[in-house]
Design an enzyme around this catalytic site. Structure first.
Site, PDB file in Angstrom:
ATOM      1  N   PRO A 158       0.712  -1.262   0.126  1.00  0.00           N
ATOM      2  CA  PRO A 158      -0.148  -0.011  -0.152  1.00  0.00           C
ATOM      3  C   PRO A 158       0.869   1.236   0.010  1.00  0.00           C
ATOM      4  O   PRO A 158       1.900   1.280   0.518  1.00  0.00           O
ATOM      5  CB  PRO A 158      -0.791  -0.212   1.422  1.00  0.00           C
ATOM      6  CG  PRO A 158      -0.307  -0.985   2.152  1.00  0.00           C
ATOM      7  CD  PRO A 158       0.666  -1.984   1.222  1.00  0.00           C
ATOM      8  N   GLY A 199       1.919   5.219   0.532  1.00  0.00           N
ATOM      9  CA  GLY A 199       1.938   6.353   1.552  1.00  0.00           C
ATOM     10  C   GLY A 199       1.557   5.489   3.237  1.00  0.00           C
ATOM     11  O   GLY A 199       0.780   6.447   3.720  1.00  0.00           O
ATOM     12  N   LEU A 210       5.630   2.063   4.246  1.00  0.00           N
ATOM     13  CA  LEU A 210       5.827   0.494   4.129  1.00  0.00           C
ATOM     14  C   LEU A 210       7.140   0.303   3.085  1.00  0.00           C
ATOM     15  O   LEU A 210       7.125  -0.917   2.482  1.00  0.00           O
ATOM     16  CB  LEU A 210       4.968  -0.449   3.973  1.00  0.00           C
ATOM     17  CG  LEU A 210       3.900  -0.528   5.226  1.00  0.00           C
ATOM     18  CD1 LEU A 210       2.802  -1.343   4.926  1.00  0.00           C
ATOM     19  CD2 LEU A 210       4.636  -0.932   6.500  1.00  0.00           C
ATOM     20  N   GLY A 211       7.746   1.527   2.563  1.00  0.00           N
ATOM     21  CA  GLY A 211       8.644   1.282   1.494  1.00  0.00           C
ATOM     22  C   GLY A 211       8.199   1.150  -0.024  1.00  0.00           C
ATOM     23  O   GLY A 211       8.874   0.746  -0.836  1.00  0.00           O
ATOM     24  N   SER A 212       7.064   1.462  -0.263  1.00  0.00           N
ATOM     25  CA  SER A 212       6.294   1.275  -1.481  1.00  0.00           C
ATOM     26  C   SER A 212       7.177   1.940  -2.648  1.00  0.00           C
ATOM     27  O   SER A 212       7.472   1.465  -3.684  1.00  0.00           O
ATOM     28  CB  SER A 212       4.996   2.004  -1.811  1.00  0.00           C
ATOM     29  OG  SER A 212       4.650   2.084  -2.835  1.00  0.00           O
ATOM     30  N   SER A 213       7.479   3.330  -2.536  1.00  0.00           N
ATOM     31  CA  SER A 213       8.282   3.950  -3.519  1.00  0.00           C
ATOM     32  C   SER A 213       9.593   3.370  -3.749  1.00  0.00           C
ATOM     33  O   SER A 213      10.015   3.109  -4.756  1.00  0.00           O
ATOM     34  CB  SER A 213       8.409   5.468  -3.133  1.00  0.00           C
ATOM     35  OG  SER A 213       9.161   5.792  -1.940  1.00  0.00           O
ATOM     36  N   ASP A 215      15.387   2.740   3.273  1.00  0.00           N
ATOM     37  CA  ASP A 215      14.283   2.072   2.259  1.00  0.00           C
ATOM     38  C   ASP A 215      14.873   1.588   1.218  1.00  0.00           C
ATOM     39  O   ASP A 215      14.612   0.124   0.862  1.00  0.00           O
ATOM     40  CB  ASP A 215      12.999   3.171   2.031  1.00  0.00           C
ATOM     41  CG  ASP A 215      12.276   3.411   3.170  1.00  0.00           C
ATOM     42  OD1 ASP A 215      12.839   3.364   4.464  1.00  0.00           O
ATOM     43  OD2 ASP A 215      11.298   4.077   3.003  1.00  0.00           O
TER      44      ASP A 215
END
Ligand code: MEV
Length: 344
Positions: free
Chosen positions: A120, A122, A125-128, A171
């Protein structure tokens, strides 16, 4: 940074050097156990990979059409509902530019890039970083230009710096790591913990508040605060460094209760600086009331997720239930330990 001190793996990638055969890159989410924000100012931090949240990117080359420009088009697979913030960010566009330089691609680059992410956005959790890592690996495979771990890290960091303004690098490393890490000053070492053994490693519960938070805004908020008062910054960074160092010793010696208490104190420091939110504070209190050994916000904050420590899977279930009752929209149970890499 030398490539030898990075605990990363290159990820899976076919040779895929010809048009038509996709190059594949994978990465995963992460959750910070202690030390977010302070890590931007040189403090150590503890982070664990979340292998259940993966991103897979396929990059498929095609023959470039007549005009002179590169053509890299991004698409998102299976996002229902569509994400609130675009997954294809300026950071990813910048990654493509840096990839050309770093991989020394001389001809034109034309490819369709398909991002399929479970992480998910924003939510801290390191999405980008995971999308950038997987995209870099996929491009490397598609263009037949394998990248060493240091080059992958540099690409992800370049993309993260565009996405977050100021990024510590935690990250960029954790989204490719296969074990929990101690991160400090741009490099990391794996933590000496295993899933089973004489010392209990604990079980973490990560919970999504359902509200997005911008890491960029959170980092800027603290930067402004610290610019106004250097002493607040020094006290925060010093105390978080002490907590993280003490928590590391707890982990090594199997003192889960001590580890949890250090997490909770870290949360209070972040809350006092305005990084938490009321829903996250309520979830933290609910985790503790349900028997959790410690709980805190995780990641950039201003929304997003919290993390709690439980002593065993049964306690983790009770903690997850308590957090859900307090409003969590999703929870993940993450046993502490090493996992197989995506490179299989
Ligand atoms: C974001 O996951 C962690 C922060 O400390 C920013 C960073 O270290 O780059 C908030």
């Amino acid at each position: 940074m030398s490539s030898t001190d990075l605990v990363t793996f290159p990820g899976r990638g076919g040779t895929g050097a010809e048009p038509g055969r996709p190059g594949v890159g994978r990465a995963h989410g992460k959750a910070i156990l202690l030390g977010e924000h302070a890590v931007v100012y040189g403090a150590p931090a503890l982070v664990m990979p979340m292998p259940q949240l993966t991103v897979t990117v396929h990059a498929t080359r095609f023959a470039c059409p007549g005009d002179g420009a590169d053509k890299i088009s991004f698409a998102i697979a299976g996002q229902h509902p569509a994400p609130v913030t675009p997954l294809v960010t300026d950071g990813l566009q910048y990654l493509v530019e840096r990839f050309r330089e770093r991989a020394a691609v001389t001809g034109r680059m034309c490819a369709d890039v398909l991002i399929d992410s479970d992480i998910p956005q924003g939510r801290g959790l390191g999405s980008s970083a995971a999308c950038a890592r997987a995209a870099g690996l996929a491009l490397a495979a598609a263009f037949g230009r394998p990248l060493d771990p240091a080059a992958v890290y540099d690409l992800v960091q370049a993309s993260e710096t565009v996405a977050h303004g100021r990024a510590s690098g935690i990250d960029a490393l954790a989204t490719g790591a296969t074990a929990p890490l101690l991160f400090r000053g741009g490099s990391a070492r794996e933590l000496p913990i295993t899933l089973s053994g004489p010392r209990p490693a604990g079980v973490f519960v990560v919970a999504d508040s359902g509200a997005g938070g911008s890491t960029k805004e959170a980092v800027e908020l603290l930067r402004d605060r610290f610019e106004q008062d250097e002493q607040i910054k020094e006290a925060f960074v010093r105390r978080v460094s002490e907590l993280t160092t003490a928590a590391l010793r707890d982990l090594e010696d199997g003192r889960l209760t001590g580890f949890g208490a250090h997490m909770t104190e870290n949360h209070r420091l972040l809350r006092d600086l305005g990084i938490s939110t009321e829903p996250i504070d309520a979830m933290v209190e609910a985790a503790l009331a349900a028997g959790g050994l410690g709980a805190k916000i995780t990641g950039g904050g201003l929304g997003g997720c919290m993390i709690a420590l439980a002593g065993d899977p049964g306690q983790a279930e009770a903690v997850a239930h308590g957090i859900q009752e307090a409003g969590a929209v999703r929870t993940w149970v993450v046993p502490v330990g090493r996992f197989a890499s995506h490179d299989r």
